[in-house]
Write an enzyme that holds these catalytic residues in place. Sequence first.
Site, PDB file in Angstrom:
ATOM      1  N   CYS A 105      -1.072   5.484  -2.630  1.00 46.49           N
ATOM      2  CA  CYS A 105      -1.433   6.656  -1.827  1.00 46.49           C
ATOM      3  C   CYS A 105      -1.354   7.932  -2.682  1.00 46.49           C
ATOM      4  CB  CYS A 105      -0.562   6.702  -0.566  1.00 46.49           C
ATOM      5  SG  CYS A 105      -1.227   7.826   0.683  1.00 46.49           S
ATOM      6  N   HIS A 209      -1.242   1.588   1.859  1.00 45.84           N
ATOM      7  CA  HIS A 209       0.197   1.346   1.710  1.00 45.84           C
ATOM      8  C   HIS A 209       0.524  -0.146   1.727  1.00 45.84           C
ATOM      9  CE1 HIS A 209       2.031   5.358   1.642  1.00 45.84           C
ATOM     10  NE2 HIS A 209       0.960   5.723   2.340  1.00 45.84           N
ATOM     11  N   GLU A 211       2.967  -1.651   0.424  1.00 46.39           N
ATOM     12  CA  GLU A 211       4.408  -1.949   0.595  1.00 46.39           C
ATOM     13  C   GLU A 211       4.749  -2.137   2.079  1.00 46.39           C
ATOM     14  OE1 GLU A 211       3.192   0.974   0.221  1.00 46.39           O
ATOM     15  OE2 GLU A 211       4.292   2.348   1.526  1.00 46.39           O
TER      16      GLU A 211
END
Length: 237
Positions: A105, A209, A211
């Site tokens: 990001c 994102h 993660e």
Amino acid sequence: MKPVIGITTDIDGDRKHQLNTNYVTAITRAGGLPFILPIGVEGDAKQIAHMLDGIILTGGGDIDPTLFDEEPHALLGEVTPTRDALEIKIAKEMLQVNKPILGICRGLQILNVALGGAVIQDIHSQCENTILQHSQKAPRSHTSHFVQVEKASILESITETPTIKVNSFHHQAVKDVPEPLKISGTASDDIIEAVESTAHDFVVGVQWHPEALAEYGEAVSLRLFNTFVEKCKESRS
Ligand code: MN
């Protein structure tokens, strides 16, 4: 020995470091040893790049537009100059020694700025196209828009498909992609969603994102972290 992977942090108004634990979990799960980097250590960036086997430039707020010679747009969000300074310095050092970088990001954007590129300060007001909902209202675990993956890219070797679905929490995006970066993923509104270096072993930036998706076992995100940690392991030997 596990590869040591630096993770950059944010700092809030009360001067507290902040980091979503998803980044730490994703690295630990992929076999890396996460090492959380504080703000203010850019003077030692060379030594830090020597210590680390790879780095994640994490998500966060907006980037100071004066770093790419622009005035602040009215819809620019909160900027963190100390964080910008640290991440740009460390990114440059890691590039110099060809160690793996995963930009997530804001991390993709700061990587771009470190290489001389620019960022669109507010895509919804500054782009002419009809822009997708890049600040999704759905939870972080939900993949809300498509990304077209470039053929023969590192990203394609990870996604294994020409189209993926990603989550999306950004109102900025990279404007141009300086060498040695190339575009490796694009949304249907032409917003650049992924970049990678053509001159380094593993320098990859994604606008979404992973993660947050890895936490739920999403396959592409798990492969992205596994590949990154594997490359960090190689850079260690
Ligand atoms: Mn997006």
